[in-house]
Design a protein around this motif. Structure first.
Motif, short mmCIF file in Angstrom:
data_model
loop_
_atom_site.label_atom_id
_atom_site.label_comp_id
_atom_site.label_asym_id
_atom_site.label_seq_id
_atom_site.Cartn_x
_atom_site.Cartn_y
_atom_site.Cartn_z
N LEU A 102 0.85 -1.32 0.04
CA LEU A 102 0.07 0.00 0.17
C LEU A 102 0.81 1.30 0.05
CD1 LEU A 102 -2.93 1.31 0.23
CD2 LEU A 102 -2.65 1.00 2.68
N LEU A 103 1.87 1.39 0.63
CA LEU A 103 2.92 2.51 1.01
C LEU A 103 4.12 2.46 0.52
CD1 LEU A 103 2.28 3.01 4.76
CD2 LEU A 103 0.95 4.13 2.99
N GLY A 104 4.64 1.26 0.17
CA GLY A 104 5.98 1.25 -0.63
C GLY A 104 7.03 0.52 0.52
N LYS A 105 8.15 0.03 -0.35
CA LYS A 105 9.22 -0.20 0.57
C LYS A 105 9.97 0.81 1.22
CE LYS A 105 9.03 -4.52 -1.11
NZ LYS A 105 8.94 -5.79 -0.02
N GLN A 106 9.60 1.93 1.00
CA GLN A 106 10.54 3.16 1.69
C GLN A 106 10.03 3.39 2.93
OE1 GLN A 106 8.67 3.57 -0.98
NE2 GLN A 106 7.59 5.61 -1.13
N TYR A 107 8.92 2.83 3.36
CA TYR A 107 8.26 2.93 4.92
C TYR A 107 8.81 1.45 5.81
CZ TYR A 107 5.67 6.86 3.04
OH TYR A 107 5.36 7.95 2.69
#
Length: 578
Positions: A102-107
């Motif tokens: 949902l948010l991405g791997k950077q979180y």
């Protein structure tokens, strides 16, 4: 329970082999992400099933997770746009995989007892080497190097701490090197790495010591602040009382904290919790000179100052300062100042000044200045000044009261507010209140000009005038308080209690004074103009006292210049309303 049994069984076998082989080096380094679900709350590893979302807001998705999975999220308000539209297909799998989708791997996603914490962490780090040195008195020194996984560059100023007992913490140097001194290590020891904009990393070390699983898991928590300007590290107090190393650790660990029964410190950098003291909430904290902790859930005493990152619940005493970055619930006393950056529900007593952002209820008492932004039920008592940027309950000061909206009483020499119904002072300036300029003459032929200002109910009276007939008494200054009893479109009724001080023709003060209680009915000639005729009851001291005249006399009208007199009288005049 079968997962716990399997893990414990394997750990015991490994430790038995280690002890028999007389190995005194670290026997294994295991990335903790493989075993973390066994010991954590397991919300992130829960299997979930969600429908397809096309054009729904992120807020809607979070609300569904909150309702179906009892998941609460904590994050910086500037980090995520909850109104952003999301497009994700139907899903069945673990919660953490869905959040990354949902948010991405950077979180990154961390878990506490009550919340899942979302952080922006596009970078990753790891330990390149780990060394173990077992010393005397059941102490172990763990050292190693922390590097960026992608670039292999050393990561400086990363927080390395004991994730098992939360008793030790340190920062890496410019080469990424750290040394961690661990007291009474257990069989399994967890090292945690944390740094702003990096994913949290944890490693489990299997140490050659006796297995002890009887101890209780240490209670942890997470503090969330939506406004970073209200954090200790961003204030002048925080920068003055803490070191740069402690402030860097605060950025790395964010709102993470651990509960502990007690701590003792000489200074913020010399504590029984070491560098980790800023992340520990204590039931009892004794700071000989001063201390810097995550918070207090009990009692804290300091010879000079107490500084808390987060909340203070209980009692706090300091010879000089108390500074709290979170909420204050209880009692604070300090020789100079109490400063709370968030909510106050209790009492602040200080010799110099008290400060809080929002006072839900309670009292502020100081010999100097009280300051609060929003406190609709709070009471402020100050020797010099009370300051409320928004709403306040009541204010009492020896000098000045300043507020935006006052629900109760303002009592001071000068009261200033946008809205205040009950100001009591020599001078009031209420923006949405009443302001009048009146001219009149009374039964003693005293012609006066009065300025009346105040709130919807109470107002102050300040005036100056001159006598047209007396020679020994020439001028007078009036000061008093009035109240609006009735207000109609064409008619108003007020009452005033006014004291008049006299001066001779050379403006020298003379003794005979007088006090009057007036009833002031007025007729509105227009929106800005009134005419009034006010009967009064006056006590007047004799202007020309006679030696043989003793006692006081009552007269229906006018004063006896030879004796102190209670008498009736009246004033007529015009009032301009602006």
């Amino acid at each position: 329970m079968s997962k716990y049994a399997d893990v414990i069984k394997h750990l015991k076998i490994i430790l038995y082999i280690i002890r028999k082989s007389k190995l005194f080096l670290v026997s294994a380094v295991i990335v903790v992400f493989n075993y973390l679900p066994v010991f954590a709350q397991n919300r992130l590893s829960n299997n979930i099933q969600l429908p397809k979302f096309e054009g729904a807001s992120m807020r809607d998705v979070f609300e569904i997770l909150k309702k179906d999975q009892a998941v609460l999220f904590s994050y910086d308000s500037k980090l995520l746009d909850l109104d952003k539209e999301v497009f994700v297909g139907s899903y069945q799998g673990t919660l953490i995989d869905y959040l990354e989708k949902l948010l991405g791997k950077q979180y990154s996603f961390n878990e506490t007892n009550s919340h899942i914490i979302i952080r922006y962490a596009p970078q990753q780090m790891n330990l390149s080497t780990v060394d173990l040195d077992t010393t005397k008195n059941n102490r172990t020194r763990i050292s190693g190097y922390v590097k960026d996984i992608r670039t292999d560059i050393p990561v400086s100023f990363a927080t390395v701490y004991d994730r098992t007992t939360y008793q030790a913490a340190t920062l890496t140097n410019k080469r990424g090197y750290f040394e961690l001194d661990v007291k009474h290590p257990e069989a399994t020891f967890t090292i945690a790495l944390s740094k702003e904009n990096y994913r949290d990393t944890m490693l489990v070390l299997l140490l050659p010591v006796e297995v002890s699983l009887s101890g209780k898991e240490r209670k942890t928590g997470y503090y969330y602040a939506s406004d970073s300007s209200k954090m200790i590290s961003n204030t002048a107090f925080g920068r003055f009382f803490t070191s740069s190393r402690q402030r860097i650790q605060n950025l790395n660990l964010g709102g993470f904290f651990v509960y502990s029964p007690f701590q003792v410190s000489m200074t913020p950098g010399l504590s029984t919790h070491g560098l980790f003291n800023s992340q520990v909430v204590n039931k009892f904290s004794l700071n000989i000179i001063g201390g810097y902790t995550a918070g207090v859930n009990g009692t804290e005493i300091a010879g000079a100052f107490n500084v808390n990152q987060f909340d203070m619940h209980g009692l706090q005493f300091a010879g000089l300062f108390n500074v709290v970055g979170g909420d204050v619930k209880g009692f604070q006393a300090a020789g100079i100042s109490n400063v709370g950056l968030n909510k106050l529900a209790g009492a602040q007593f200080a010799g110099g000044w008290n400060s809080a952002d929002t006072a839900l209820s309670g009292i502020q008492l100081t010999g100097g200045i009280n300051k609060v932004n929003y406190a609709p039920k709070n009471l402020q008592f100050a020797g010099v000044m009370n300051l409320a940027k928004d709403e306040i309950g009541s204010q009492l000061a020896g000098g000045i009261n300043v507020a935006k909206k006052v629900h109760g009483v303002q009592f001071a020499v000068v009261n200033v507010a946008d809205s205040s119904d009950y100001p009591i002072g020599v001078f009031n300036w209420i923006r949405n209140g009443s302001r009048q300029l009146s001219v009149g003459i009374d039964e003693s032929r005293f012609t006066n000009l009065n300025f009346k200002s105040g709130g919807r109910v109470l107002y102050s009276v300040l005036g100056i005038g001159a006598y047209l007939s007396y020679h020994d008494v020439k001028y007078g200054i009036e000061a008093g308080i009035g109240a609006h009893l009735l207000r109609r479109t064409t008619f108003t009724l007020s009452t005033e209690l006014v004291h008049r001080t006299h001066f001779d023709k050379d403006f020298k003060y003379i003794d005979p004074n007088r006090s009057s209680l007036r009833l002031v009915p007025a007729i509105n000639l227009s929106r800005h103009l009134q005419v009034y005729a006010a009967p009064s009851l006056t006590y007047a001291e004799a202007v020309n006292p006679m030696q043989e005249a003793r006692g006081r006399v009552w007269r229906f009208w006018g004063a006896d210049q030879r004796r102190n007199t209670f008498h009736g009288g009246g004033t007529i005049g015009l009032t301009y309303i602006f």
